[in-house]
Enzyme design. Structure first.
Site, PDB file in Angstrom:
ATOM      1  N   VAL A 112       0.897  -1.290   0.029  1.00  0.00           N
ATOM      2  CA  VAL A 112       0.016   0.032   0.030  1.00  0.00           C
ATOM      3  C   VAL A 112       1.058   1.211  -0.066  1.00  0.00           C
ATOM      4  CG1 VAL A 112      -1.724   1.139   1.197  1.00  0.00           C
ATOM      5  CG2 VAL A 112      -1.663  -1.399   1.228  1.00  0.00           C
ATOM      6  N   CYS A 113       0.651   2.121  -0.888  1.00  0.00           N
ATOM      7  CA  CYS A 113       1.087   3.492  -0.916  1.00  0.00           C
ATOM      8  C   CYS A 113       0.402   4.646  -0.323  1.00  0.00           C
ATOM      9  CB  CYS A 113       1.665   3.807  -2.469  1.00  0.00           C
ATOM     10  SG  CYS A 113       2.519   5.278  -2.641  1.00  0.00           S
ATOM     11  N   LEU A 114       0.758   4.889   0.794  1.00  0.00           N
ATOM     12  CA  LEU A 114      -0.067   5.877   1.604  1.00  0.00           C
ATOM     13  C   LEU A 114       0.981   6.691   2.301  1.00  0.00           C
ATOM     14  CD1 LEU A 114      -2.943   6.869   2.479  1.00  0.00           C
ATOM     15  CD2 LEU A 114      -2.864   5.368   4.057  1.00  0.00           C
TER      16      LEU A 114
END
Length: 190
Positions: A112-114
């Site tokens: 996940v890219c957050l």
């Protein structure tokens, strides 16, 4: 929560009666923070979110189920596994998406890219000790609405498809929902 609170007061972090981990101070700090934060998170969940603890005494390891009510991801339930490290709140939790989906900020391996999950973030929105678990859940929820990032994607193929063929992107999202994100155990639409 009562069992964990009692164990923390008594200085026992081990759940099976064995000697607690040698870093009992850090475990106790993390677990004391999580007792308060989990209650706060559960009271402030976004609509369409559910949290499940496999072990009710292990607040550092849980799943979040997100079922967006609007947008192209509507109709799917997406499962995330969150683990809170011993170094919490100095380090962010780790998050892994367990549901296969077509998304610019979640790759096929479930990474996940957050920004909030990054120790150091170029945009200034990275992890800080003032952040809480509820902020992570709200950030994940926002990935299905207003935080879709096509400029700095983790899944470049999905982002490129959206920019060149938004209808095709939507069709692929709906196909993934139909194949992987409907009628799962964590579904909020049961």
């Amino acid at each position: 929560m009562i069992n964990l609170s009692k164990r923390l007061k008594n200085g026992h972090a081990g759940s099976n009666g064995t000697t607690p981990h040698k870093d009992i101070t850090r475990v106790s700090i993390r677990d004391k923070l999580l007792i308060k934060e989990v209650q706060e998170m559960e009271e402030n969940l976004p609509a369409g979110c559910k949290v499940k603890f496999e072990d009710p005494d292990a607040f550092h390891d849980f799943k979040v189920f997100i079922s967006p009510d609007d947008g192209i991801y509507k109709g799917g339930t997406f499962t995330f596994h969150i683990k809170v490290p011993l170094e919490y709140n100095l380090c962010p939790p780790t998050v892994h998406c367990l549901t296969k989906l077509w998304h610019p900020n979640i790759n096929q391996d479930g990474d996940v890219c957050l920004s909030i999950l990054r120790q150091n973030s170029l945009d200034g929105h990275g992890w800080a000790p003032t952040r809480r678990i509820k902020d992570v859940v709200w950030g994940l929820y926002s990935l299905f609405d207003d935080l879709l990032n096509f400029e700095d994607p983790l899944n470049a193929e999905a982002a490129e498809m959206y920019q060149h063929d938004s209808k095709g992107f939507t069709v692929r999202v709906k196909d993934y929902i139909r194949m992987y994100a409907q009628n799962h155990n964590g579904s909020l639409h049961s």
